[in-house]
Every structure is written in C-alpha cells, then in structure tokens.
Write a protein that holds these residues in place. Structure first.
Motif, PDB file in Angstrom:
ATOM      1  N   GLN A   7       0.818  -1.205   0.000  1.00  6.10           N
ATOM      2  CA  GLN A   7       0.000   0.000   0.000  1.00  6.10           C
ATOM      3  C   GLN A   7       0.858   1.263   0.000  1.00  6.10           C
ATOM      4  OE1 GLN A   7      -2.652  -0.752   3.280  1.00  6.10           O
ATOM      5  NE2 GLN A   7      -3.699  -2.344   2.152  1.00  6.10           N
ATOM      6  N   GLY A   8       2.137   1.123  -0.263  1.00  6.36           N
ATOM      7  CA  GLY A   8       3.054   2.247  -0.387  1.00  6.36           C
ATOM      8  C   GLY A   8       4.421   1.800   0.049  1.00  6.36           C
ATOM      9  N   PRO A   9       5.505   2.227  -0.445  1.00  7.76           N
ATOM     10  CA  PRO A   9       5.695   3.152  -1.560  1.00  7.76           C
ATOM     11  C   PRO A   9       5.456   2.478  -2.916  1.00  7.76           C
ATOM     12  CG  PRO A   9       7.812   2.316  -0.866  1.00  7.76           C
ATOM     13  CD  PRO A   9       6.783   1.730   0.061  1.00  7.76           C
ATOM     14  N   ARG A  10       5.418   3.310  -3.939  1.00  6.52           N
ATOM     15  CA  ARG A  10       5.266   2.802  -5.300  1.00  6.52           C
ATOM     16  C   ARG A  10       6.606   2.257  -5.786  1.00  6.52           C
ATOM     17  NH1 ARG A  10       3.634   7.876  -8.408  1.00  6.52           N
ATOM     18  NH2 ARG A  10       4.555   6.612  -9.986  1.00  6.52           N
ATOM     19  N   PHE A  11       6.512   1.312  -6.713  1.00  3.72           N
ATOM     20  CA  PHE A  11       7.699   0.782  -7.396  1.00  3.72           C
ATOM     21  C   PHE A  11       7.466   0.911  -8.891  1.00  3.72           C
ATOM     22  CE2 PHE A  11       7.808  -1.361  -3.333  1.00  3.72           C
ATOM     23  CZ  PHE A  11       9.145  -1.357  -2.999  1.00  3.72           C
ATOM     24  N   HIS A  12       8.486   1.321  -9.634  1.00  5.01           N
ATOM     25  CA  HIS A  12       8.338   1.449 -11.081  1.00  5.01           C
ATOM     26  C   HIS A  12       8.383   0.090 -11.758  1.00  5.01           C
ATOM     27  CE1 HIS A  12       8.811   2.759 -15.217  1.00  5.01           C
ATOM     28  NE2 HIS A  12       8.290   3.912 -14.799  1.00  5.01           N
ATOM     29  N   ALA A  13       9.345  -0.743 -11.383  1.00  2.00           N
ATOM     30  CA  ALA A  13       9.485  -2.067 -11.994  1.00  2.00           C
ATOM     31  C   ALA A  13       8.594  -3.079 -11.267  1.00  2.00           C
ATOM     32  CB  ALA A  13      10.941  -2.525 -11.945  1.00  2.00           C
ATOM     33  N   PRO A  14       8.200  -4.148 -11.947  1.00  2.00           N
ATOM     34  CA  PRO A  14       7.460  -5.219 -11.266  1.00  2.00           C
ATOM     35  C   PRO A  14       8.286  -5.793 -10.110  1.00  2.00           C
ATOM     36  CG  PRO A  14       7.421  -5.512 -13.651  1.00  2.00           C
ATOM     37  CD  PRO A  14       8.407  -4.423 -13.365  1.00  2.00           C
ATOM     38  N   CYS A  15       7.588  -6.357  -9.129  1.00  2.00           N
ATOM     39  CA  CYS A  15       8.234  -6.891  -7.934  1.00  2.00           C
ATOM     40  C   CYS A  15       7.837  -8.346  -7.706  1.00  2.00           C
ATOM     41  CB  CYS A  15       7.787  -6.105  -6.698  1.00  2.00           C
ATOM     42  SG  CYS A  15       8.246  -4.373  -6.708  1.00  2.00           S
ATOM     43  N   LEU A  16       8.765  -9.112  -7.147  1.00  3.22           N
ATOM     44  CA  LEU A  16       8.465 -10.452  -6.667  1.00  3.22           C
ATOM     45  C   LEU A  16       8.170 -10.353  -5.174  1.00  3.22           C
ATOM     46  CD1 LEU A  16      11.293 -12.485  -8.427  1.00  3.22           C
ATOM     47  CD2 LEU A  16       8.839 -12.667  -8.874  1.00  3.22           C
ATOM     48  N   LEU A  17       7.119 -11.030  -4.735  1.00  2.16           N
ATOM     49  CA  LEU A  17       6.767 -11.070  -3.328  1.00  2.16           C
ATOM     50  C   LEU A  17       6.821 -12.510  -2.858  1.00  2.16           C
ATOM     51  CD1 LEU A  17       5.567  -9.823  -0.681  1.00  2.16           C
ATOM     52  CD2 LEU A  17       3.305 -10.330  -1.672  1.00  2.16           C
ATOM     53  N   GLU A  18       7.644 -12.773  -1.845  1.00  4.10           N
ATOM     54  CA  GLU A  18       7.676 -14.104  -1.230  1.00  4.10           C
ATOM     55  C   GLU A  18       6.556 -14.151  -0.199  1.00  4.10           C
ATOM     56  OE1 GLU A  18      10.702 -17.220   0.940  1.00  4.10           O
ATOM     57  OE2 GLU A  18      11.447 -15.241   0.378  1.00  4.10           O
ATOM     58  N   LEU A  19       5.545 -14.973  -0.455  1.00  3.82           N
ATOM     59  CA  LEU A  19       4.330 -14.974   0.347  1.00  3.82           C
ATOM     60  C   LEU A  19       4.556 -15.387   1.797  1.00  3.82           C
ATOM     61  CD1 LEU A  19       1.899 -16.462  -2.307  1.00  3.82           C
ATOM     62  CD2 LEU A  19       1.991 -14.107  -1.490  1.00  3.82           C
ATOM     63  N   LYS A  78      11.880 -25.169  -5.255  1.00  2.00           N
ATOM     64  CA  LYS A  78      10.923 -25.265  -4.137  1.00  2.00           C
ATOM     65  C   LYS A  78      10.919 -23.942  -3.376  1.00  2.00           C
ATOM     66  CE  LYS A  78      10.378 -29.876  -4.393  1.00  2.00           C
ATOM     67  NZ  LYS A  78       9.323 -30.402  -5.101  1.00  2.00           N
ATOM     68  N   ALA A  79      10.674 -22.863  -4.088  1.00  4.60           N
ATOM     69  CA  ALA A  79      10.798 -21.523  -3.516  1.00  4.60           C
ATOM     70  C   ALA A  79       9.602 -21.167  -2.648  1.00  4.60           C
ATOM     71  CB  ALA A  79      10.941 -20.501  -4.635  1.00  4.60           C
ATOM     72  N   GLY A  80       9.890 -20.681  -1.459  1.00  2.00           N
ATOM     73  CA  GLY A  80       8.873 -20.105  -0.589  1.00  2.00           C
ATOM     74  C   GLY A  80       7.879 -21.099  -0.034  1.00  2.00           C
ATOM     75  N   ALA A 100      -2.167 -17.094  -5.745  1.00  2.18           N
ATOM     76  CA  ALA A 100      -1.300 -18.148  -5.190  1.00  2.18           C
ATOM     77  C   ALA A 100      -1.399 -18.138  -3.667  1.00  2.18           C
ATOM     78  CB  ALA A 100       0.151 -17.933  -5.609  1.00  2.18           C
ATOM     79  N   THR A 101      -1.129 -19.291  -3.055  1.00  3.89           N
ATOM     80  CA  THR A 101      -1.124 -19.395  -1.597  1.00  3.89           C
ATOM     81  C   THR A 101       0.247 -19.792  -1.061  1.00  3.89           C
ATOM     82  OG1 THR A 101      -1.893 -21.680  -1.696  1.00  3.89           O
ATOM     83  CG2 THR A 101      -3.579 -19.957  -1.466  1.00  3.89           C
ATOM     84  N   GLN A 102       1.177 -20.034  -1.956  1.00  2.00           N
ATOM     85  CA  GLN A 102       2.547 -20.355  -1.526  1.00  2.00           C
ATOM     86  C   GLN A 102       3.534 -19.909  -2.582  1.00  2.00           C
ATOM     87  OE1 GLN A 102       2.482 -24.596  -0.997  1.00  2.00           O
ATOM     88  NE2 GLN A 102       3.038 -24.989  -3.100  1.00  2.00           N
ATOM     89  N   GLY A 103       4.796 -19.829  -2.185  1.00  2.00           N
ATOM     90  CA  GLY A 103       5.847 -19.431  -3.120  1.00  2.00           C
ATOM     91  C   GLY A 103       5.891 -17.931  -3.324  1.00  2.00           C
ATOM     92  N   TYR A 104       5.924 -17.527  -4.585  1.00  2.00           N
ATOM     93  CA  TYR A 104       6.044 -16.123  -4.975  1.00  2.00           C
ATOM     94  C   TYR A 104       4.876 -15.715  -5.861  1.00  2.00           C
ATOM     95  CZ  TYR A 104      10.985 -15.990  -3.573  1.00  2.00           C
ATOM     96  OH  TYR A 104      12.155 -16.016  -2.867  1.00  2.00           O
ATOM     97  N   VAL A 105       4.623 -14.411  -5.878  1.00  2.00           N
ATOM     98  CA  VAL A 105       3.750 -13.796  -6.879  1.00  2.00           C
ATOM     99  C   VAL A 105       4.507 -12.616  -7.461  1.00  2.00           C
ATOM    100  CG1 VAL A 105       1.535 -14.513  -5.886  1.00  2.00           C
ATOM    101  CG2 VAL A 105       2.565 -12.334  -5.177  1.00  2.00           C
ATOM    102  N   LEU A 106       4.099 -12.196  -8.648  1.00  2.00           N
ATOM    103  CA  LEU A 106       4.635 -11.004  -9.296  1.00  2.00           C
ATOM    104  C   LEU A 106       3.621  -9.890  -9.090  1.00  2.00           C
ATOM    105  CD1 LEU A 106       6.933  -9.985 -11.248  1.00  2.00           C
ATOM    106  CD2 LEU A 106       5.309 -10.447 -13.097  1.00  2.00           C
ATOM    107  N   LEU A 107       4.112  -8.709  -8.727  1.00  2.00           N
ATOM    108  CA  LEU A 107       3.223  -7.585  -8.457  1.00  2.00           C
ATOM    109  C   LEU A 107       3.596  -6.382  -9.310  1.00  2.00           C
ATOM    110  CD1 LEU A 107       3.339  -7.611  -4.547  1.00  2.00           C
ATOM    111  CD2 LEU A 107       1.511  -8.504  -5.984  1.00  2.00           C
ATOM    112  N   ASP A 108       2.571  -5.651  -9.734  1.00  2.00           N
ATOM    113  CA  ASP A 108       2.769  -4.325 -10.310  1.00  2.00           C
ATOM    114  C   ASP A 108       2.294  -3.350  -9.245  1.00  2.00           C
ATOM    115  OD1 ASP A 108       2.914  -1.963 -11.693  1.00  2.00           O
ATOM    116  OD2 ASP A 108       1.561  -2.575 -13.308  1.00  2.00           O
ATOM    117  N   LEU A 109       3.243  -2.668  -8.600  1.00  2.00           N
ATOM    118  CA  LEU A 109       2.948  -1.746  -7.508  1.00  2.00           C
ATOM    119  C   LEU A 109       3.172  -0.290  -7.920  1.00  2.00           C
ATOM    120  CD1 LEU A 109       4.612  -3.737  -4.586  1.00  2.00           C
ATOM    121  CD2 LEU A 109       2.170  -3.524  -5.096  1.00  2.00           C
TER     122      LEU A 109
END
Length: 155
Positions: A7-19, A78-80, A100-109
């Motif tokens: 919910q902040g700060p913004r990122f210009h490039a896509p981000c990986l989030l380890e859930l 076997k990430a995350g 997804a409920t495990q591992g990583y997701v890609l986010l546009d923030l």
C-alpha cells in the motif's frame, strides 16, 4: 510488513513477493528518481552491468545497455512456503490468494489504487507498462528464471 509495501511506496518495476515472509524484491533495471517514489531518474547510465541482492536476498543480475535492458532473478525450484497471514491485511490477503497461496507472486505496484497480482509459473509472460516479464524453468539448474526486460530505450 508486506501490507505496508503493498500500500506504499510505489515501485516502477514489477516486484516479486515471497508470500511466506512478506519480502519484496523489485526487478529493477533503471535508476530510480530519488525525489519521487516510483519514478525513474531523468538520466540513466547506459553502461551498467551488476549482480546485486534484492529485498528477500534473491540474487539479481542487471544489465542496462543500449542493446539490452534487463533484470534476471533465479528462484529455487521449491521456492517459498505457505502464505503467512500475519504479514497481510485482509484486503491484500484476498488479492494474493486469488493468484497463489505459496511461493512467490509477481506484483505491479506502480498504481497503488490498482495493484496487479500475477502468478509465478513456468512459461508465463506478462507485459507490464514498459516491461515484459517472462518465466522459464531451467531444468539443469533446478531454478525458475524470471526475466524482466525493459523497453524504455527501444527505437
């Protein structure tokens, strides 16, 4: 922790989030603007090649040259683990678990009022503003290779 990032700060490039940890790794290619969150610096060094570590400790290989602008991350096979509810508010958890409920997701923030969540999976390709993110399984090394290609300086 992750909700603060979602919910902040913004990122210009896509981000990986380890859930399981809430750790964000921006697949950054371009030099960020130090005055405005989520924006790019007006001047870019086009002779840039570095290996660095992202927010979650992922090694990132960044190239910023005339012929190629990219950031490559290697996720272990076997990430995350499972999503950790402690790190996410109800709204964020609902957005994430749709994908997804495990591992990583890609986010546009970039637009925090319209956060986009994408699955991290073999053979995926996502056009996100001036970027194209592709994913491919490297059977020899046992990694999922996530490549962010930038198109800022294409002719």
């Amino acid at each position: 922790m992750a909700c603060d990032n979602l919910q902040g700060p913004r990122f210009h490039a896509p981000c990986l989030l380890e859930l399981s940890t809430g750790e964000l790794t921006e697949l950054e290619i371009y030099e960020p603007c130090h005055r405005y969150s989520g924006e790019l610096a007006p001047d870019q060094d086009m002779d840039y090649n570095v290996m660095t570590f992202g927010g979650s400790g992922l090694p990132l290989f960044i190239d910023r040259m005339e012929e190629i602008q990219r950031c490559v991350a290697y996720l272990p096979e076997k990430a995350g683990g499972e999503i950790e509810p402690f790190y996410y508010c109800r709204d964020c958890r609902a957005k994430l678990t749709k994908v997804a409920t495990q591992g990583y997701v890609l986010l546009d923030l970039y637009d925090l009022d319209a956060i986009q969540v994408y699955p991290v999976e073999d053979s995926a390709e996502y056009p996100i503003r001036i970027y194209t993110v592709t994913m491919a399984h490297d059977e020899d090394q046992g990694h999922l290779v996530v490549t962010n290609i930038g198109h800022l300086f294409e002719s």
